[in-house]
Motif scaffolding. Sequence first.
Motif, short mmCIF file in Angstrom:
data_model
loop_
_atom_site.label_atom_id
_atom_site.label_comp_id
_atom_site.label_asym_id
_atom_site.label_seq_id
_atom_site.Cartn_x
_atom_site.Cartn_y
_atom_site.Cartn_z
N LEU A 109 0.83 -1.20 0.00
CA LEU A 109 0.00 0.00 0.00
C LEU A 109 0.87 1.26 0.00
O LEU A 109 1.99 1.26 0.50
N ASP A 110 0.29 2.32 -0.53
CA ASP A 110 0.98 3.60 -0.57
C ASP A 110 1.04 4.22 0.82
O ASP A 110 0.05 4.18 1.57
N GLU A 111 2.19 4.78 1.16
CA GLU A 111 2.38 5.36 2.49
C GLU A 111 1.72 6.73 2.65
O GLU A 111 1.81 7.34 3.72
N ASP A 112 1.05 7.20 1.60
CA ASP A 112 0.32 8.47 1.67
C ASP A 112 -1.16 8.26 1.40
O ASP A 112 -1.86 9.20 1.00
N ASP A 113 -1.67 7.04 1.58
CA ASP A 113 -3.09 6.78 1.38
C ASP A 113 -3.89 7.43 2.51
O ASP A 113 -3.35 7.87 3.52
N TYR A 114 -5.22 7.44 2.34
CA TYR A 114 -6.07 8.22 3.25
C TYR A 114 -6.21 7.59 4.64
O TYR A 114 -6.47 8.29 5.62
N ALA A 147 15.88 -9.69 -1.76
CA ALA A 147 14.71 -8.84 -1.49
C ALA A 147 13.77 -8.86 -2.69
O ALA A 147 14.21 -8.82 -3.84
N PRO A 148 12.46 -8.93 -2.45
CA PRO A 148 11.53 -8.96 -3.57
C PRO A 148 11.43 -7.62 -4.29
O PRO A 148 11.51 -6.56 -3.67
N THR A 149 11.27 -7.67 -5.60
CA THR A 149 10.91 -6.48 -6.35
C THR A 149 9.54 -6.02 -5.87
O THR A 149 8.62 -6.83 -5.74
N THR A 150 9.40 -4.72 -5.61
CA THR A 150 8.19 -4.24 -4.94
C THR A 150 7.52 -3.13 -5.74
O THR A 150 8.17 -2.18 -6.18
N PHE A 151 6.21 -3.27 -5.90
CA PHE A 151 5.39 -2.25 -6.54
C PHE A 151 4.43 -1.66 -5.51
O PHE A 151 3.89 -2.38 -4.66
N VAL A 152 4.23 -0.36 -5.60
CA VAL A 152 3.30 0.34 -4.72
C VAL A 152 1.95 0.44 -5.43
O VAL A 152 1.86 0.90 -6.58
N MET A 153 0.90 0.01 -4.74
CA MET A 153 -0.44 0.04 -5.31
C MET A 153 -1.01 1.46 -5.32
O MET A 153 -0.60 2.33 -4.54
N ASP A 154 -1.98 1.66 -6.17
CA ASP A 154 -2.74 2.89 -6.24
C ASP A 154 -3.42 3.17 -4.90
O ASP A 154 -3.52 2.29 -4.04
N THR A 155 -3.89 4.40 -4.71
CA THR A 155 -4.66 4.74 -3.52
C THR A 155 -6.15 4.62 -3.82
O THR A 155 -6.58 4.61 -4.98
N TYR A 156 -6.95 4.57 -2.76
CA TYR A 156 -8.40 4.56 -2.93
C TYR A 156 -8.84 5.88 -3.56
O TYR A 156 -8.49 6.95 -3.08
N GLY A 157 -9.60 5.79 -4.63
CA GLY A 157 -10.04 7.00 -5.32
C GLY A 157 -8.94 7.67 -6.12
O GLY A 157 -9.15 8.75 -6.67
N SER A 158 -7.77 7.04 -6.19
CA SER A 158 -6.64 7.57 -6.96
C SER A 158 -6.15 8.92 -6.46
O SER A 158 -5.56 9.70 -7.21
N HIS A 159 -6.39 9.23 -5.18
CA HIS A 159 -5.99 10.51 -4.63
C HIS A 159 -4.48 10.56 -4.39
O HIS A 159 -3.90 9.64 -3.80
N ARG A 160 -3.84 11.61 -4.81
CA ARG A 160 -2.42 11.89 -4.58
C ARG A 160 -1.51 10.74 -5.05
O ARG A 160 -0.48 10.48 -4.46
N PHE A 161 -1.92 10.07 -6.11
CA PHE A 161 -1.11 8.97 -6.64
C PHE A 161 -0.95 9.13 -8.14
O PHE A 161 -1.93 9.22 -8.88
N GLY A 214 -4.77 3.80 -22.03
CA GLY A 214 -5.17 3.48 -23.39
C GLY A 214 -5.85 2.14 -23.53
O GLY A 214 -5.77 1.49 -24.59
N THR A 215 -6.54 1.71 -22.49
CA THR A 215 -7.28 0.45 -22.54
C THR A 215 -8.59 0.64 -21.78
O THR A 215 -8.90 1.73 -21.32
N HIS A 216 -9.37 -0.42 -21.65
CA HIS A 216 -10.69 -0.27 -21.03
C HIS A 216 -10.57 -0.19 -19.51
O HIS A 216 -11.11 0.72 -18.87
N ASP A 217 -9.85 -1.14 -18.90
CA ASP A 217 -9.69 -1.18 -17.45
C ASP A 217 -8.22 -1.40 -17.13
O ASP A 217 -7.55 -2.20 -17.79
N ALA A 218 -7.74 -0.74 -16.09
CA ALA A 218 -6.33 -0.90 -15.72
C ALA A 218 -6.15 -0.66 -14.23
O ALA A 218 -7.01 -0.06 -13.56
N GLU A 219 -5.02 -1.14 -13.73
CA GLU A 219 -4.56 -0.83 -12.37
C GLU A 219 -3.21 -0.13 -12.49
O GLU A 219 -2.37 -0.52 -13.31
N GLY A 220 -3.01 0.91 -11.67
CA GLY A 220 -1.80 1.70 -11.75
C GLY A 220 -0.85 1.40 -10.59
O GLY A 220 -1.30 1.12 -9.47
N PHE A 221 0.46 1.48 -10.87
CA PHE A 221 1.47 1.16 -9.86
C PHE A 221 2.67 2.11 -9.99
O PHE A 221 2.90 2.72 -11.03
#
Length: 246
Positions: A109-114, A147-161, A214-221
């Motif tokens: 999770l993002d360290e700046d989520d709500y 150490a695992p390669t790590t991706f940070v997930m989007d925030t709820y509502g995409s706020h500040r991400f 540029g697609t129908h549905d996506a998740e951002g990281f």
Amino acid sequence: MTTPSRVLAIGAHPDDVDFLCGGTLALYAEGGAKITIAVATRGDIGAPSGTRDEIAHIRRGEAQASADVIGADLIWMGEDDEFLFSDRASRLAMIDVIRHARPDVMFILDEDDYNPDHRAAGTLARDSRVPATVPLIQTRNPALDRAPTTFVMDTYGSHRFEPEGYVDISPVMTVKERMLMQHASQVHWMGSVFGTDVLDPVRAQAGFRGAQAGTHDAEGFRLLRDYPHTGGWELLPRGRRRQVHG
């Protein structure tokens, strides 16, 4: 290594991972990767009525049902909802979770989520990534080799991400929705308290990120660039990723 065999996603609450990277996990699962979902808290205040233990029992069952949709393992860490903190005990617990899953790729999770639990879970996972490789830090499971390669997930509502890359989840959007619908208590709560379908914000966010990608549905990281660097965007599901910068 370009095809991860083990993937770990760490959420604070029982439906966080489903909402923010469920589609990506479904794509990994389709490709044969072993998926582990770790939930830091019991989600035990996530209902308008019932005791905290009753709510936690329900939500654990729902989390397991959701994990079962993609054949994922579930790790239930059992911290109190809204009282997750980064301290010695919780860091050791998180280190052991990472060691148990032994991931090539980890989503946090993002360290700046709500939500404070989201921020704490993100910090705990990030701060445990390297210690999980240190043999002299002893937990039930042995230290990792890398150490695992790590991706940070989007925030709820995409706020500040601002995503650095996307995964096209259009082919598995119905799987993501099916995972979320296993959280029946949250479906009911969202409807009764907020007057909305639990899938409305999920579809809106996936569509918004999809439009950007540029697609129908996506998740951002975003890619966590902490030392040591152990991999990059090539470790996202093949044929479904799009790096935009960084």
